[in-house]
Every structure is written in C-alpha cells, then in structure tokens.
Design an enzyme around this catalytic site. Structure first.
Site, PDB file in Angstrom:
ATOM      1  N   ALA A  11       0.813  -1.227   0.000  1.00 35.35           N
ATOM      2  CA  ALA A  11       0.000   0.000   0.000  1.00 35.35           C
ATOM      3  C   ALA A  11       0.843   1.273   0.000  1.00 35.35           C
ATOM      4  CB  ALA A  11      -0.942  -0.008   1.205  1.00 35.35           C
ATOM      5  N   ARG A  44       5.798  -2.116   4.766  1.00 33.76           N
ATOM      6  CA  ARG A  44       6.811  -2.362   5.799  1.00 33.76           C
ATOM      7  C   ARG A  44       7.018  -1.138   6.684  1.00 33.76           C
ATOM      8  NH1 ARG A  44      11.752  -4.824   2.664  1.00 33.76           N
ATOM      9  NH2 ARG A  44      10.928  -3.152   1.375  1.00 33.76           N
ATOM     10  N   ASP A  87       5.909  -6.987   8.042  1.00 36.56           N
ATOM     11  CA  ASP A  87       6.841  -7.554   7.070  1.00 36.56           C
ATOM     12  C   ASP A  87       6.181  -8.832   6.565  1.00 36.56           C
ATOM     13  OD1 ASP A  87       8.751  -9.055   5.735  1.00 36.56           O
ATOM     14  OD2 ASP A  87      10.384  -8.086   6.836  1.00 36.56           O
ATOM     15  N   ASP A 179      -4.107  -8.483 -15.854  1.00 37.60           N
ATOM     16  CA  ASP A 179      -3.379  -8.102 -17.062  1.00 37.60           C
ATOM     17  C   ASP A 179      -4.062  -6.807 -17.475  1.00 37.60           C
ATOM     18  OD1 ASP A 179      -2.822  -7.667 -19.865  1.00 37.60           O
ATOM     19  OD2 ASP A 179      -1.922  -9.654 -19.853  1.00 37.60           O
ATOM     20  N   HIS A 180      -3.410  -5.685 -17.253  1.00 36.39           N
ATOM     21  CA  HIS A 180      -4.164  -4.431 -17.381  1.00 36.39           C
ATOM     22  C   HIS A 180      -4.617  -4.164 -18.820  1.00 36.39           C
ATOM     23  CE1 HIS A 180      -0.308  -2.471 -18.508  1.00 36.39           C
ATOM     24  NE2 HIS A 180      -1.045  -1.518 -19.027  1.00 36.39           N
ATOM     25  N   LYS A 184      -8.481  -2.588 -20.701  1.00 40.19           N
ATOM     26  CA  LYS A 184      -8.622  -1.466 -21.647  1.00 40.19           C
ATOM     27  C   LYS A 184      -9.970  -1.583 -22.370  1.00 40.19           C
ATOM     28  CE  LYS A 184      -3.642  -0.874 -22.365  1.00 40.19           C
ATOM     29  NZ  LYS A 184      -3.251   0.473 -22.012  1.00 40.19           N
ATOM     30  N   GLU A 218       5.639   1.924 -27.761  1.00 36.66           N
ATOM     31  CA  GLU A 218       5.782   2.930 -26.700  1.00 36.66           C
ATOM     32  C   GLU A 218       6.889   3.900 -27.071  1.00 36.66           C
ATOM     33  OE1 GLU A 218       5.265   1.518 -22.518  1.00 36.66           O
ATOM     34  OE2 GLU A 218       6.247  -0.232 -23.354  1.00 36.66           O
ATOM     35  N   HIS A 242       0.441  -9.338 -22.285  1.00 40.17           N
ATOM     36  CA  HIS A 242      -0.460  -8.415 -22.983  1.00 40.17           C
ATOM     37  C   HIS A 242      -0.664  -8.782 -24.465  1.00 40.17           C
ATOM     38  CE1 HIS A 242       0.205  -6.276 -19.347  1.00 40.17           C
ATOM     39  NE2 HIS A 242       1.307  -5.663 -19.711  1.00 40.17           N
ATOM     40  N   LYS A 342       9.911  -0.496 -27.020  1.00 41.54           N
ATOM     41  CA  LYS A 342      10.083   0.793 -26.339  1.00 41.54           C
ATOM     42  C   LYS A 342      10.868   1.723 -27.244  1.00 41.54           C
ATOM     43  CE  LYS A 342       9.666  -0.834 -21.612  1.00 41.54           C
ATOM     44  NZ  LYS A 342       8.334  -0.277 -21.339  1.00 41.54           N
TER      45      LYS A 342
HETATM   46  N1  LIG Z   1       4.314   0.321 -10.709  1.00 45.13           N
HETATM   47  C1  LIG Z   1       3.717  -0.041 -11.832  1.00 45.13           C
HETATM   48  O1  LIG Z   1       3.413   0.758 -12.708  1.00 45.13           O
HETATM   49  C2  LIG Z   1       3.381  -1.475 -12.061  1.00 45.13           C
HETATM   50  C3  LIG Z   1       3.632  -2.441 -11.108  1.00 45.13           C
HETATM   51  N2  LIG Z   1       3.258  -3.738 -11.339  1.00 45.13           N
HETATM   52  C4  LIG Z   1       3.497  -4.760 -10.329  1.00 45.13           C
HETATM   53  O2  LIG Z   1       2.924  -4.352  -9.093  1.00 45.13           O
HETATM   54  C5  LIG Z   1       3.685  -4.816  -8.011  1.00 45.13           C
HETATM   55  C6  LIG Z   1       4.088  -3.624  -7.128  1.00 45.13           C
HETATM   56  O3  LIG Z   1       4.863  -2.739  -7.885  1.00 45.13           O
HETATM   57  P1  LIG Z   1       5.269  -1.290  -7.348  1.00 45.13           P
HETATM   58  O4  LIG Z   1       4.166  -0.670  -6.593  1.00 45.13           O
HETATM   59  O5  LIG Z   1       5.806  -0.580  -8.522  1.00 45.13           O
HETATM   60  O6  LIG Z   1       6.461  -1.620  -6.343  1.00 45.13           O
HETATM   61  P2  LIG Z   1       7.118  -0.656  -5.253  1.00 45.13           P
HETATM   62  O7  LIG Z   1       8.519  -1.119  -5.085  1.00 45.13           O
HETATM   63  O8  LIG Z   1       6.864   0.764  -5.534  1.00 45.13           O
HETATM   64  O9  LIG Z   1       6.306  -1.009  -3.917  1.00 45.13           O
HETATM   65  C7  LIG Z   1       6.488  -2.228  -3.255  1.00 45.13           C
HETATM   66  C8  LIG Z   1       5.548  -2.301  -2.077  1.00 45.13           C
HETATM   67  O10 LIG Z   1       5.782  -3.546  -1.436  1.00 45.13           O
HETATM   68  C9  LIG Z   1       6.015  -3.298  -0.046  1.00 45.13           C
HETATM   69  N3  LIG Z   1       6.960  -4.269   0.481  1.00 45.13           N
HETATM   70  C10 LIG Z   1       8.151  -4.625  -0.028  1.00 45.13           C
HETATM   71  N4  LIG Z   1       8.721  -5.561   0.728  1.00 45.13           N
HETATM   72  C11 LIG Z   1       7.862  -5.794   1.754  1.00 45.13           C
HETATM   73  C12 LIG Z   1       7.879  -6.649   2.870  1.00 45.13           C
HETATM   74  N5  LIG Z   1       8.889  -7.506   3.103  1.00 45.13           N
HETATM   75  N6  LIG Z   1       6.835  -6.620   3.697  1.00 45.13           N
HETATM   76  C13 LIG Z   1       5.796  -5.786   3.497  1.00 45.13           C
HETATM   77  N7  LIG Z   1       5.704  -4.973   2.439  1.00 45.13           N
HETATM   78  C14 LIG Z   1       6.737  -4.973   1.589  1.00 45.13           C
HETATM   79  C15 LIG Z   1       6.582  -1.918   0.010  1.00 45.13           C
HETATM   80  O11 LIG Z   1       6.414  -1.419   1.291  1.00 45.13           O
HETATM   81  P3  LIG Z   1       7.502  -0.464   1.987  1.00 45.13           P
HETATM   82  O12 LIG Z   1       7.926   0.487   0.920  1.00 45.13           O
HETATM   83  O13 LIG Z   1       6.760   0.181   3.084  1.00 45.13           O
HETATM   84  O14 LIG Z   1       8.618  -1.344   2.405  1.00 45.13           O
HETATM   85  C16 LIG Z   1       5.746  -1.216  -1.041  1.00 45.13           C
HETATM   86  O15 LIG Z   1       4.511  -0.867  -0.505  1.00 45.13           O
HETATM   87  C17 LIG Z   1       4.856  -5.585  -8.631  1.00 45.13           C
HETATM   88  O16 LIG Z   1       4.510  -6.937  -8.730  1.00 45.13           O
HETATM   89  C18 LIG Z   1       4.966  -4.990 -10.029  1.00 45.13           C
HETATM   90  O17 LIG Z   1       5.527  -5.914 -10.937  1.00 45.13           O
HETATM   91  C19 LIG Z   1       2.613  -4.106 -12.495  1.00 45.13           C
HETATM   92  C20 LIG Z   1       2.340  -3.190 -13.473  1.00 45.13           C
HETATM   93  C21 LIG Z   1       2.730  -1.818 -13.358  1.00 45.13           C
HETATM   94  O1  LIG Z   2       2.863  -3.949 -18.242  1.00 45.06           O
HETATM   95  C1  LIG Z   2       3.503  -3.080 -18.797  1.00 45.06           C
HETATM   96  O2  LIG Z   2       2.841  -2.194 -19.592  1.00 45.06           O
HETATM   97  C2  LIG Z   2       3.416  -0.935 -19.876  1.00 45.06           C
HETATM   98  C3  LIG Z   2       2.638  -0.378 -21.063  1.00 45.06           C
HETATM   99  O3  LIG Z   2       1.308  -0.212 -20.689  1.00 45.06           O
HETATM  100  P1  LIG Z   2       0.368   0.819 -21.471  1.00 45.06           P
HETATM  101  O4  LIG Z   2      -0.946   0.653 -20.819  1.00 45.06           O
HETATM  102  O5  LIG Z   2       0.974   2.169 -21.281  1.00 45.06           O
HETATM  103  O6  LIG Z   2       0.384   0.428 -22.917  1.00 45.06           O
HETATM  104  C4  LIG Z   2       4.879  -1.032 -20.180  1.00 45.06           C
HETATM  105  O7  LIG Z   2       5.435   0.267 -20.282  1.00 45.06           O
HETATM  106  C5  LIG Z   2       5.590  -1.771 -19.077  1.00 45.06           C
HETATM  107  O8  LIG Z   2       6.954  -1.964 -19.440  1.00 45.06           O
HETATM  108  C6  LIG Z   2       4.954  -3.110 -18.829  1.00 45.06           C
HETATM  109  O9  LIG Z   2       5.485  -3.672 -17.626  1.00 45.06           O
END
Ligand SMILES: NC(=O)C1=CN([C@@H]2O[C@H](COP(=O)(O)OP(=O)(O)OC[C@H]3O[C@@H](n4cnc5c(N)ncnc54)[C@H](OP(=O)(O)O)[C@@H]3O)[C@@H](O)[C@H]2O)C=CC1
Ligand SMILES: O=C1O[C@H](COP(=O)(O)O)[C@@H](O)[C@H](O)[C@H]1O
Length: 499
Positions: A11, A44, A87, A179-180, A184, A218, A242, A342
């Site tokens: 979160a 965490r 954790d 799968d976002h 769409k 992209e 995707h 990309k």
């Molecule tokens: N960001 C994006 O645009 C996208 C992300 N994803 C997927 O979504 C998921 C999350 O990505 P993202 O938000 O970018 O990742 P971040 O690194 O930004 O966030 C990770 C989160 O996990 C928490 N976390 C990590 N380790 C622990 C632990 N041991 N215990 C509890 N909480 C933990 C962190 O908490 P804290 O910081 O407090 O430690 C943080 O809230 C991944 O699987 C990623 O592949 C998929 C598509 C797009």
């Molecule tokens: O899942 C992913 O998608 C984005 C592209 O998403 P879009 O909705 O902007 O087309 C991509 O950039 C990223 O590398 C990949 O992890």
C-alpha cells in the site's frame, strides 16, 4: 455488490499510489463500491493511519482522472482506510493484520468478505498467500478473493510452481490475475465487435481475413526500471501477457454464452491451437531488437545500453516482432503478426485486420487501384474503430479512392483499466482476468523463444530510438507479401503483393 474488506499488500508502493487508490476513489464517486467497506493498507514502513491516509489523499489529488475533488465526497471515502505495518515474510505479523481487519469489520458492520490485493514484488506472492491461509485471514465466513499483479512467473516452470502454491490457499475461481490490457475499453470491446455485429462475425475467419497485425508501441524507454527490465525484456514484459492476451481476444470464436467461463474457454482453445515453435524455427519467425540512440520528437535520447542501470553489453531485447499461426479451421493460413517495443516513434496500441481483396484484379483491369479493406481498432491512447473502404470520388473523376469510416471514442472521461478491473473483481466477474490455462499456454508458447534467445540463436538487431523499429520486422511481413499498415503515410499507398 456485497460489503467487504479490501486488504492491500504494497500500500505504500508506486502502483498503489498511481493506479489503485485513484481507481478505488473513482469507483466510489461513481457509486460502484459496496455500500460499506474497509480498506486496510499493508507495507513495511512504520506509518500511522494518519500518515497513510494523507498519502492516499495525495495520490488521489495527483493521479485521479477527476481533477475536481469534492472534499465532502473524499472525507468519508478516506475514513474507510487504515494501515498496518507488517513484514510480509514474517508469519507472526499477520496476527496484528487479522486483528485490524476484524476490528474494522465490526466497526463498519461488514460481513467477512475479504479481497486481498498483492501489489508487491513477485517474490512475495507465495509467502503472502501461505501466510493469509495460515493466519486465519483466509478463512472468512463470507467469500475471499486474491488479486495478483504481474509478472506471473518468469518461465513455465516458475509459473507452475507459483500457481501450485497459490492454489493451496485460493481456488482458481478465487484468483484474479491482473493483465491491465484486459482492462482497456477497446480490448473488452473486441468481444462485442466480433459477436454483436453479425457482419463481422461472418467475416471473422480465414476465408475473408488476410492477416492480423497487433502492435503495442511505446515512446518511453526503460525509465527507472532497468533492474527489472534487464531480467525481463520485451518478451516477458509484454509478449507473454499483454500481446498474447490481445491475440486471444481477437482470435476467439463465438462462445455459446457471454460468460466468463465460455469466453475463457474460447481463449484457451485459441492458445491451444497456436502453432508451437521449435527452437530452430524461432529465428525465422521472431525478430528481437534493442534501441540505439536517437530522437523522440525533438528530444535526443540515449541508446538502451547507455541507460542508467543497464549493462553496456546488455543483450536484453526492447523490441519483439513475431509471426504467429493458429492451426484451427478458422485461422489456418492467416498470419497473426505481433510487435511491441520501447522508444518507438509513437505511443499506440492498435489492432489492424486486413481483409482479403479478391476483386482487386477486376478493378486493376479498369486501371483502378483498390486497397484491401482494413478494420483498425485503436486501443490506446486513441480509442476507436475505423473501417477502410474503397469508394468512387466524384470530385476526382469518379476514381476509386480509400475512404475511412471512423468511430472515435474521443477523449471522454472514461474509467481507466484499473477501475474496470477492480470493479469486476469486486463483483466476482473474472472475464477480463487471465485464467491459469491462458497463462500456462502463453508461457508454453514463449518457452522456445526464451531458449533460443538464451542460446543466442536469434540475432539481436538494433533500431534507432524514435523509428518504427528494425527493418527485420518489415521483412517478416514481406515474406507473405504484406506490410505493417499505418506506420508511414507512404505505406498507405504501398500496394501489398497479394497471392
Ligand atoms: N508500478 C507499476 O506501474 C506497475 C507495477 N506492477 C506490479 O505491481 C507490483 C508492485 O509494484 P510497485 O508498486 O511498482 O512496487 P514498489 O517497489 O513501488 O512497492 C512495493 C511495495 O511492497 C512493499 N513491500 C516490499 N517488501 C515488503 C515486505 N517484506 N513486507 C511488506 N511490504 C513490503 C513496500 O512497502 P515499503 O515500501 O513500506 O517497504 C511497497 O509498498 C509488482 O509486482 C509490479 O511488478 C505491475 C504493473 C505496473
Ligand atoms: O505492463 C507493462 O505495460 C506498460 C505499457 O502499458 P500501457 O498501458 O501504457 O500500454 C509497459 O510500459 C511496461 O513496461 C509493462 O510492464
């Protein structure tokens, strides 16, 4: 929609901030959340409820598609949030999480319906599912569901291992694999386009369709994600999920009923009929490439190997094009071309269906040129459908010219993918989530390509940033006498060699 608790692991992370909180808020504004709900954030860091709620508010103000935020609406929404620092690898920490979830259930008078969302790195998926199960969180009196982010494994074996572990705690029906692209609007619209329009339903086969082109291009580069991307590449990041999901959505046959079960059964049939590639066939059917320095618009950009965090000798592909054959009676002989990359010229996700042009000769004898009919489905960021036809132009001596009948959804304030998907998961509708069968079959198809890349059996060619990709991707289509539509204005004029 039944009242429920939404437990968000990760979160404090980027995805929660940019997508999940704004999506939940927009659903709330649109009255698409249950009448009563609690949202418990897990991370965490040692945040208080107040600090967490402030971060949620900030993310909504920054990332919501709604620019006007009414405080009178926001305040009761935020009151549903609370935070627990756990954790996730520490089983003991789940007792305090369970305690908080139950306390909020009592406070809001909620039945024990629990949605768990894993927005954390994939290495935590298994341990969280197991701890949910063991702590009692996963044994509510009502329903439980698990939403899980990508990537789902990094090859067939790891995906199978993950799935086996998840299914110890959740049944397949309880798992919602995001799968976002399936969220769409235009990808969801494919089903209606194909099956709600008898004219297209009648044409959706190898008697009438010459080829299908699926593009997700992209302009962005690897950004700050080199650590992840160096291990993934375009094949794992985009194709396995995707691109193949879009292919399944285009190629599926009419289901008996429009239900999640029937649609997913049709998608599975498509993947089962996709012709497997032998390792030694990969090089003839797949192009892998990496961007070199160039320009995006007016801005000069570095090549992939000069991006921060990328190895100077990196062999990671930032571009893939592939020819896919579906060996079933509907699609035998119709090539499906997919490509994604990309740092390309434009940001565009698009599906082009090229119809056969059997009457072309008739008009050629009249010294007239007809182009094949095209059905163009603009998925993102443009959303709409266009049909290219041939028509006589009275202003040009009645000569035949291509005309485009265009339905564009424009830039309406439509829900984002995450809103649609969360709404569906909350209703228990899994139609637009990836079923395990689809994930497994996709990995199975990708496996020989991964192996061929690892053994360096496919050359890694380069393409200039800001271009339409490597020449090799054009050659792929030329082998069947086709070309990528809509890359260049001049290609509109280019007459594909039809056999
Ligand atoms: N960001 C994006 O645009 C996208 C992300 N994803 C997927 O979504 C998921 C999350 O990505 P993202 O938000 O970018 O990742 P971040 O690194 O930004 O966030 C990770 C989160 O996990 C928490 N976390 C990590 N380790 C622990 C632990 N041991 N215990 C509890 N909480 C933990 C962190 O908490 P804290 O910081 O407090 O430690 C943080 O809230 C991944 O699987 C990623 O592949 C998929 C598509 C797009
Ligand atoms: O899942 C992913 O998608 C984005 C592209 O998403 P879009 O909705 O902007 O087309 C991509 O950039 C990223 O590398 C990949 O992890």
């Amino acid at each position: 929609m039944e009242p429920m608790s939404f437990v968000l692991f990760g979160a404090t992370g980027d995805l929660a901030k940019r997508k999940i909180f704004p999506a939940l808020f927009n659903l709330y504004v649109d009255k698409k959340l249950p009448a009563a709900f609690s949202i418990v954030g897990v991370g965490r860091r040692a945040w208080s409820d107040t600090a967490f709620i402030q971060s949620v508010e900030q993310s909504i103000r920054e990332f919501s598609r709604r620019h006007e935020i009414d405080q009178a609406v926001l305040a009761p929404f935020l009151a549903a949030f609370s935070y627990v620092a756990v954790d996730v690898t520490d089983a003991a920490g789940y007792a305090s999480l369970l305690e908080r979830v139950e306390q909020r259930e009592k406070e809001f008078n909620l039945p024990q319906n629990r949605m768990f969302y894993l927005s954390v790195a994939p290495e935590y998926f298994e341990v969280i599912a197991a701890n949910i199960q063991e702590s009692g969180l996963g044994s509510p009196q009502g329903w439980k569901r698990l939403i899980i982010e990508k990537p789902f494994g990094r090859d067939l074996q790891s995906a199978e291992d993950l799935n086996q572990k998840l299914t110890k705690a959740f049944t397949e029906e309880e798992i919602y694999r995001i799968d976002h692209y399936l969220g769409k609007a235009m990808v969801q619209n494919l089903e209606a386009l194909e099956f709600a329009n008898p004219v297209f339903a009648a044409l959706w086969n190898n008697r009438h369709i010459a080829n299908v082109q699926i593009t997700a291009s992209e302009t962005v580069g690897v950004e700050e994600r080199a650590g992840f991307y160096e291990q993934a590449g375009a094949l794992r990041d985009m194709v396995q999920n995707h691109m193949l999901q879009m292919l399944m959505m285009v190629a599926m046959h009419i289901p008996k009923r429009i239900t999640a079960t029937d649609i997913r059964a049709q998608k599975r049939k498509v993947m089962e009929a996709v012709r497997p590639l032998k390792i030694e066939e990969v090089a003839q059917n797949v192009v892998r490439a990496q961007y070199s320095a160039g320009q995006i618009g007016e801005t000069p950009v570095v090549g992939y190997r000069d991006e921060p965090g990328v190895s100077p000798a990196s062999m990671t592909e930032t571009y893939i094009a592939a020819r896919v054959w579906i060996d079933d009676p509907f699609w035998r002989g119709v090539p499906f071309y997919i490509r994604t990359g990309k740092r390309l010229k434009e940001k565009a996700t698009r599906i082009v269906i090229e119809f056969k042009n059997p009457l072309e000769r008739l008009y050629r004898e009249q010294q007239e040129k007809t182009l094949p009919n095209l059905l163009i489905i603009n998925v993102h960021p443009e959303e709409g459908i266009a049909l290219q036809l041939n028509s006589k132009n009275p202003a040009n001596s009645g000569k035949i010219e291509p005309v485009t009948v265009d339905f564009s959804a424009g830039h309406q304030d439509v829900p984002e993918a995450y809103e649609r998907l969360l709404f569906d998961a909350l209703r228990g509708d899994s139609t637009y989530f990836a079923h395990w069968n689809e994930v497994r079959l996709s990995w199975k198809w990708v496996e020989p390509i991964l192996a061929a890349f690892e053994r360096n059996l496919v050359p890694l060619v380069s393409y200039e940033a800001g271009s339409h990709g490597p020449e090799a991707a054009r050659d792929l289509l030329r082998e069947e006498g086709f070309s990528w539509w809509l890359d260049h204005v001049e290609e509109r004029e280019l007459e594909p060699v039809h056999r």
